[in-house]
Motif scaffolding. Structure first.
Motif, PDB file in Angstrom:
ATOM      1  N   SER A 212       0.855  -1.183   0.000  1.00 45.05           N
ATOM      2  CA  SER A 212       0.000   0.000   0.000  1.00 45.05           C
ATOM      3  C   SER A 212       0.900   1.246   0.000  1.00 45.05           C
ATOM      4  O   SER A 212       2.111   1.152   0.233  1.00 45.05           O
ATOM      5  CB  SER A 212      -0.932  -0.017   1.214  1.00 45.05           C
ATOM      6  OG  SER A 212      -0.178  -0.004   2.411  1.00 45.05           O
ATOM      7  N   ASP A 213       0.294   2.412  -0.218  1.00 38.86           N
ATOM      8  CA  ASP A 213       1.104   3.631  -0.292  1.00 38.86           C
ATOM      9  C   ASP A 213       1.673   4.025   1.071  1.00 38.86           C
ATOM     10  O   ASP A 213       2.556   4.873   1.146  1.00 38.86           O
ATOM     11  CB  ASP A 213       0.327   4.795  -0.932  1.00 38.86           C
ATOM     12  CG  ASP A 213      -0.881   5.227  -0.127  1.00 38.86           C
ATOM     13  OD1 ASP A 213      -1.303   4.477   0.780  1.00 38.86           O
ATOM     14  OD2 ASP A 213      -1.425   6.319  -0.414  1.00 38.86           O
ATOM     15  N   GLY A 214       1.184   3.382   2.123  1.00 38.06           N
ATOM     16  CA  GLY A 214       1.798   3.596   3.437  1.00 38.06           C
ATOM     17  C   GLY A 214       3.240   3.127   3.460  1.00 38.06           C
ATOM     18  O   GLY A 214       4.048   3.603   4.264  1.00 38.06           O
ATOM     19  N   ASP A 250       0.570   6.588   7.524  1.00 34.88           N
ATOM     20  CA  ASP A 250      -0.560   5.845   6.961  1.00 34.88           C
ATOM     21  C   ASP A 250      -0.406   4.375   7.353  1.00 34.88           C
ATOM     22  O   ASP A 250       0.656   3.950   7.816  1.00 34.88           O
ATOM     23  CB  ASP A 250      -0.511   5.998   5.428  1.00 34.88           C
ATOM     24  CG  ASP A 250      -1.832   5.658   4.762  1.00 34.88           C
ATOM     25  OD1 ASP A 250      -2.786   5.264   5.460  1.00 34.88           O
ATOM     26  OD2 ASP A 250      -1.891   5.795   3.523  1.00 34.88           O
ATOM     27  N   ASN A 251      -1.462   3.600   7.155  1.00 30.95           N
ATOM     28  CA  ASN A 251      -1.363   2.154   7.361  1.00 30.95           C
ATOM     29  C   ASN A 251      -0.321   1.577   6.400  1.00 30.95           C
ATOM     30  O   ASN A 251      -0.206   2.027   5.270  1.00 30.95           O
ATOM     31  CB  ASN A 251      -2.700   1.463   7.067  1.00 30.95           C
ATOM     32  CG  ASN A 251      -3.881   2.074   7.806  1.00 30.95           C
ATOM     33  OD1 ASN A 251      -4.974   2.151   7.261  1.00 30.95           O
ATOM     34  ND2 ASN A 251      -3.677   2.508   9.041  1.00 30.95           N
ATOM     35  N   VAL A 252       0.405   0.587   6.871  1.00 28.91           N
ATOM     36  CA  VAL A 252       1.482  -0.011   6.065  1.00 28.91           C
ATOM     37  C   VAL A 252       1.171  -1.490   5.854  1.00 28.91           C
ATOM     38  O   VAL A 252       0.988  -2.222   6.825  1.00 28.91           O
ATOM     39  CB  VAL A 252       2.837   0.073   6.806  1.00 28.91           C
ATOM     40  CG1 VAL A 252       3.963  -0.393   5.901  1.00 28.91           C
ATOM     41  CG2 VAL A 252       3.094   1.468   7.329  1.00 28.91           C
ATOM     42  N   THR A 253       1.097  -1.905   4.604  1.00 24.97           N
ATOM     43  CA  THR A 253       0.876  -3.319   4.319  1.00 24.97           C
ATOM     44  C   THR A 253       1.810  -3.759   3.211  1.00 24.97           C
ATOM     45  O   THR A 253       1.958  -3.057   2.207  1.00 24.97           O
ATOM     46  CB  THR A 253      -0.591  -3.578   3.911  1.00 24.97           C
ATOM     47  OG1 THR A 253      -1.430  -3.198   5.002  1.00 24.97           O
ATOM     48  CG2 THR A 253      -0.838  -5.053   3.594  1.00 24.97           C
ATOM     49  N   VAL A 254       2.427  -4.910   3.396  1.00 25.43           N
ATOM     50  CA  VAL A 254       3.341  -5.398   2.369  1.00 25.43           C
ATOM     51  C   VAL A 254       3.300  -6.928   2.310  1.00 25.43           C
ATOM     52  O   VAL A 254       3.171  -7.596   3.329  1.00 25.43           O
ATOM     53  CB  VAL A 254       4.794  -4.900   2.620  1.00 25.43           C
ATOM     54  CG1 VAL A 254       5.360  -5.421   3.933  1.00 25.43           C
ATOM     55  CG2 VAL A 254       5.726  -5.274   1.476  1.00 25.43           C
TER      56      VAL A 254
END
Ligand code: CA
Length: 381
Positions: A212-214, A250-254
């Motif tokens: 995500s852009d986070g 921001d929320n961070v997802t990878v």
């Protein structure tokens, strides 16, 4: 060296994709509106298309809406893909994303609390030496191959369009105040244009980063490329930690995934998972304690769809190298100062200054200034 030489050494050798998913609410937001999933071995075997499906979605739209949209998208894409009755992976992905779009849209229409919700969705399927991508929004899929990083998806954002049209440089886009504005997202209209890419070739050692852009907003390509050389668990954890170190606004997802050669027969590979785990169980704070927690995101649509599926280290994994000394703190993660007050005080100060500025402005005679910004259909996320 290459996948050919490995395959020549053993005719049983084939490519498998190992993947790990990490997510964190970040240091500013109070809720994680990102969602992600990786299919289990059992799910892949039950699906005539086979292949491993990875998805990241980044929701937007008010209280409850964002988290609902991203969860609905991931669950629907996964269920539709696994139930596809076509042999064409690209077509199955397109159908799955289209169905998810409709579902989010209709849910939003039916529920005033959720009106206007939407989400990005970036999905990757890897089956042997072929891969496919389905994509809407500004989450990204990168491929790192032989030390080079390439963004395989195109951002459907206002600033990306302005960069393509020569109106902004890439550097300007990174700090542009409207960089969060999307021109395409799932669930905001009855139909949506879906980017489908594939089949693309998959080589041994290819590493994919879905995020995500986070993450990609604060950790740029040279660093992503560098850290992607690590074992995938360490890379994924390192990405999230790096975002946290930068304030994680921001929320961070990878999801980090790597194509590896195995000689194990498909039936012998067992990740030990029948049912999916709540995504939240893989939040960093929980990982620190090695504990699993029940989902914190409310399930608004109680569909009998499997819950999103983060995958633990797969059993086919080779033993991981030791952490290198400059990157091996005592804990796997330094405990992030969740929802730090540090981020609130500058905000309060900023608001106070803004109020004072506005007072000064309105009490002085000043030339009128109008904003020329065109209205956008979609909200920031
Ligand atoms: Ca985001």
């Amino acid at each position: 060296m290459s996948e050919q030489s490995s395959a020549q050494e053993d005719p049983q050798a084939r490519l498998v994709l190992r993947a790990v998913l990490r997510t964190d609410v970040g240091l500013v937001r109070s809720e994680n509106q990102d969602f992600g999933a990786v299919t289990t071995k059992r799910e892949e075997r039950s699906n005539p298309l086979h292949g491993r499906l990875l998805i990241v979605a980044d929701g937007m739209g008010g209280h409850r809406g964002g988290a609902t949209a991203s969860r609905l998208s991931v669950q629907t894409v996964k269920a539709q893909y696994l139930g596809a009755d076509t042999g064409d992976v690209g077509a199955a992905l397109r159908d799955a994303l289209a169905r998810a779009n409709e579902k989010i849209y209709h849910e939003a229409q039916a529920n005033p609390d959720l009106r206007g919700m939407g989400t990005t969705t970036s999905a990757l399927v890897v089956r042997g030496s072929e891969g496919w991508i389905g994509h809407v929004g500004d989450s990204r899929i990168y491929r790192v191959r032989a030390g080079e990083i390439e963004q395989l998806t195109q951002d459907h954002s206002l600033v990306a369009t302005m960069v393509r049209e020569g109106l902004l440089t890439t550097q300007e886009a990174e700090t542009h105040p409207r960089r969060n504005v999307l021109q395409r997202s799932m669930g905001v209209a009855e139909g949506v244009d879906i980017d489908i890419l594939g089949p693309i070739d998959i080589l041994e050692g290819d590493t994919f980063i879905l995020c995500s852009d986070g993450l990609h907003g604060v950790v740029k390509e040279p660093e992503l490329r560098e850290m992607a050389q690590e074992p995938i668990e360490k890379a994924a954890e390192g990405f999230v930690r790096r975002a946290l170190e930068r304030g994680a606004p921001d929320n961070v997802t990878v999801i980090v995934a790597r194509a590896e050669t195995t000689v194990e027969p498909e039936e012998a590979i067992d990740d030990g998972l029948d049912e999916t785990q709540p995504l939240d169980s893989l939040e960093l704070a929980d990982l620190d304690q090695g504990s699993k927690q029940t989902a914190k995101i409310p399930v608004v649509n109680p569909d009998p769809v499997p819950v999103a599926q983060p995958e633990p280290p797969a059993s086919e994994a080779a033993p991981e190298p030791e952490l290198d000394p400059d990157n091996a703190p005592t804990a796997k993660y330094p405990a992030p100062p969740k929802k730090s007050r540090f981020f609130k005080w500058p905000l309060v100060l900023l608001l106070a200054l803004g109020a004072a500025g506005a007072w000064l402005y309105w009490t002085q005679p000043a030339p009128a200034v109008a904003s020329q910004a065109p209205p956008d259909q979609n909200s920031a996320h």
